[in-house]
Design a protein around this motif. Structure first.
Motif, PDB file in Angstrom:
ATOM      1  N   SER A   1      40.387  42.209  41.011  1.00 35.18           N
ATOM      2  CA  SER A   1      40.396  41.557  39.693  1.00 35.18           C
ATOM      3  C   SER A   1      39.615  42.383  38.671  1.00 35.18           C
ATOM      4  CB  SER A   1      39.744  40.183  39.794  1.00 35.18           C
ATOM      5  OG  SER A   1      40.499  39.364  40.620  1.00 35.18           O
ATOM      6  N   GLY A   2      39.657  41.900  37.424  1.00 33.54           N
ATOM      7  CA  GLY A   2      38.865  42.526  36.361  1.00 33.54           C
ATOM      8  C   GLY A   2      37.603  41.706  36.106  1.00 33.54           C
ATOM      9  N   GLY A   3      37.266  41.530  34.842  1.00 37.13           N
ATOM     10  CA  GLY A   3      36.092  40.726  34.473  1.00 37.13           C
ATOM     11  C   GLY A   3      34.797  41.339  34.974  1.00 37.13           C
ATOM     12  N   SER A   4      33.925  40.478  35.519  1.00 38.22           N
ATOM     13  CA  SER A   4      32.603  40.935  35.952  1.00 38.22           C
ATOM     14  C   SER A   4      32.630  41.592  37.334  1.00 38.22           C
ATOM     15  CB  SER A   4      31.641  39.744  35.961  1.00 38.22           C
ATOM     16  OG  SER A   4      32.194  38.686  36.730  1.00 38.22           O
ATOM     17  N   LEU A   5      33.758  41.484  38.034  1.00 38.12           N
ATOM     18  CA  LEU A   5      33.800  41.962  39.423  1.00 38.12           C
ATOM     19  C   LEU A   5      33.604  43.476  39.589  1.00 38.12           C
ATOM     20  CD1 LEU A   5      34.606  41.172  42.508  1.00 38.12           C
ATOM     21  CD2 LEU A   5      36.775  42.189  41.854  1.00 38.12           C
TER      22      LEU A   5
ATOM     23  N   ALA B   1      45.036  42.248  41.048  1.00 35.32           N
ATOM     24  CA  ALA B   1      45.293  40.820  41.239  1.00 35.32           C
ATOM     25  C   ALA B   1      45.880  40.226  39.962  1.00 35.32           C
ATOM     26  CB  ALA B   1      43.997  40.102  41.607  1.00 35.32           C
ATOM     27  N   ASP B   2      45.450  40.760  38.819  1.00 35.67           N
ATOM     28  CA  ASP B   2      46.076  40.424  37.544  1.00 35.67           C
ATOM     29  C   ASP B   2      45.841  41.583  36.594  1.00 35.67           C
ATOM     30  OD1 ASP B   2      43.292  39.817  37.080  1.00 35.67           O
ATOM     31  OD2 ASP B   2      43.884  38.645  35.318  1.00 35.67           O
ATOM     32  N   GLU B   3      46.673  41.631  35.568  1.00 31.32           N
ATOM     33  CA  GLU B   3      46.513  42.709  34.583  1.00 31.32           C
ATOM     34  C   GLU B   3      46.977  42.212  33.229  1.00 31.32           C
ATOM     35  OE1 GLU B   3      45.021  44.915  33.120  1.00 31.32           O
ATOM     36  OE2 GLU B   3      45.344  46.684  34.371  1.00 31.32           O
TER      37      GLU B   3
HETATM   38  O1  LIG Z   1      40.510  37.361  32.410  1.00 36.05           O
HETATM   39  C1  LIG Z   1      40.041  37.566  33.517  1.00 36.05           C
HETATM   40  O2  LIG Z   1      38.959  36.828  33.916  1.00 36.05           O
HETATM   41  C2  LIG Z   1      38.662  36.653  35.316  1.00 36.05           C
HETATM   42  C3  LIG Z   1      37.208  36.173  35.423  1.00 36.05           C
HETATM   43  O3  LIG Z   1      36.366  37.085  34.750  1.00 36.05           O
HETATM   44  P1  LIG Z   1      34.770  36.994  34.794  1.00 36.05           P
HETATM   45  O4  LIG Z   1      34.310  37.981  33.744  1.00 36.05           O
HETATM   46  O5  LIG Z   1      34.377  35.581  34.474  1.00 36.05           O
HETATM   47  O6  LIG Z   1      34.357  37.435  36.165  1.00 36.05           O
HETATM   48  C4  LIG Z   1      38.942  37.916  36.098  1.00 36.05           C
HETATM   49  O7  LIG Z   1      38.751  37.684  37.468  1.00 36.05           O
HETATM   50  C5  LIG Z   1      40.384  38.362  35.815  1.00 36.05           C
HETATM   51  O8  LIG Z   1      40.735  39.485  36.567  1.00 36.05           O
HETATM   52  C6  LIG Z   1      40.488  38.691  34.336  1.00 36.05           C
HETATM   53  O9  LIG Z   1      41.786  39.153  33.973  1.00 36.05           O
END
Ligand SMILES: O=C1O[C@H](COP(=O)(O)O)[C@@H](O)[C@H](O)[C@H]1O
Length: 260
Positions: free
Chosen positions: A43-47, A76-78
């Motif tokens: 995934s993106g975000g903070s991960l 997992a998403d883009e």
């Molecule tokens: O938009 C998204 O947000 C989720 C959660 O992000 P976070 O910054 O709260 O960890 C992220 O897992 C996803 O990949 C992303 O596209």
């Protein structure tokens, strides 16, 4: 209670990252034993930042080895943006992790979206699904792709991947990869693995850190309420593990604490 997800809680990110590393290496080695590759969705975000901290640490023993040359990384998403855009999950993973991998650790095979289809998110999703079909054998022989591991984030509203609370996409049962044009979190146009693909993984791991996640963690674990993260918990059960810091779970009750 055998179907409950595992929880690993830590006082600080350093300790979380170290246990996450051990867990990922176990998943990596199991994948390599199964099919000589480690197929992981990220995934993106903070991960990516926490992931980099876990994976780029120096090994402490011969067993503690990341074999990047066996890794196949999927998203997992883009978001439907160019790969060098500030909203791109690929760009984020590249700057946080991929660009920092030393040559001696090997080079993962990375599978970003095909940006020739940015104007048509259905086609963007279909093309990414075709990529999965090629990587996991045909749709005819495989009902669903089985990732060795999915590494997921948890948004403050309980979304994961680009599966948002109350969205019709949560009911998708056919597509492996689905488009979304009305994401409540910008940017609106994205693609995402569908819920059946996510819950079908050999292992599924969430990473959630910081006090900002406390309220939603309470809802996910104490109420469920059909939130996307809770649906993953229900679908993956004990194959699912949460790596959290204490700040994210202060006052939250958990049915099961994990051990590696
Ligand atoms: O938009 C998204 O947000 C989720 C959660 O992000 P976070 O910054 O709260 O960890 C992220 O897992 C996803 O990949 C992303 O596209």
């Amino acid at each position: 209670m055998g179907k409950q997800p595992n929880l690993f809680a830590f006082p600080a990110i350093d300790a979380l990252a170290s246990t996450l590393r051990t867990y990922i290496i176990q998943c990596q080695n199991a994948g390599i034993n199964r099919h000589d590759a480690f197929k992981v969705a990220v995934s993106g975000g903070s991960l990516p930042k926490t992931l980099a901290q876990a994976l780029l640490a120096p090994p402490t023993s011969p067993e503690d080895t990341i074999k990047f040359d066996k890794w196949e990384i999927f998203f997992a998403d883009e978001r439907a943006v160019p790969l060098d855009h500030e909203d791109s999950n690929y760009a984020l993973l590249k700057s946080e992790l991929l660009d920092k991998i030393p040559a001696e650790m090997g080079k993962p095979a990375v599978h970003p979206i095909d940006t020739t289809h940015l104007d048509d998110v259905q086609e963007l999703a279909d093309q990414y699904e075709q990529l999965l079909v090629r990587s996991f054998a045909s749709r005819d022989s495989v009902k669903l792709p089985i990732f060795d591991l999915l590494l997921l984030g948890c948004g403050p509203d309980g979304h994961t991947c680009s599966l948002f609370p109350g969205h019709a996409l949560l009911r998708e049962t056919d597509a492996w990869v689905a488009p979304i044009e009305d994401s409540p979190k910008p940017p609106p146009k994205r693609i995402t693995l569908s819920l059946p693909v996510v819950t079908h993984g050999v292992k599924v791991a969430f990473v959630a850190t910081g006090g900002g996640k406390k309220e939603i963690m309470k809802k996910i674990f104490e109420e469920g309420a059909g939130l996307p993260c809770a649906l993953v918990n229900e679908g993956a059960g004990e194959r699912c593990s949460w790596f959290v810091d204490n700040a994210a779970v202060e006052g939250v009750s958990f049915p099961r604490k994990g051990s590696l």
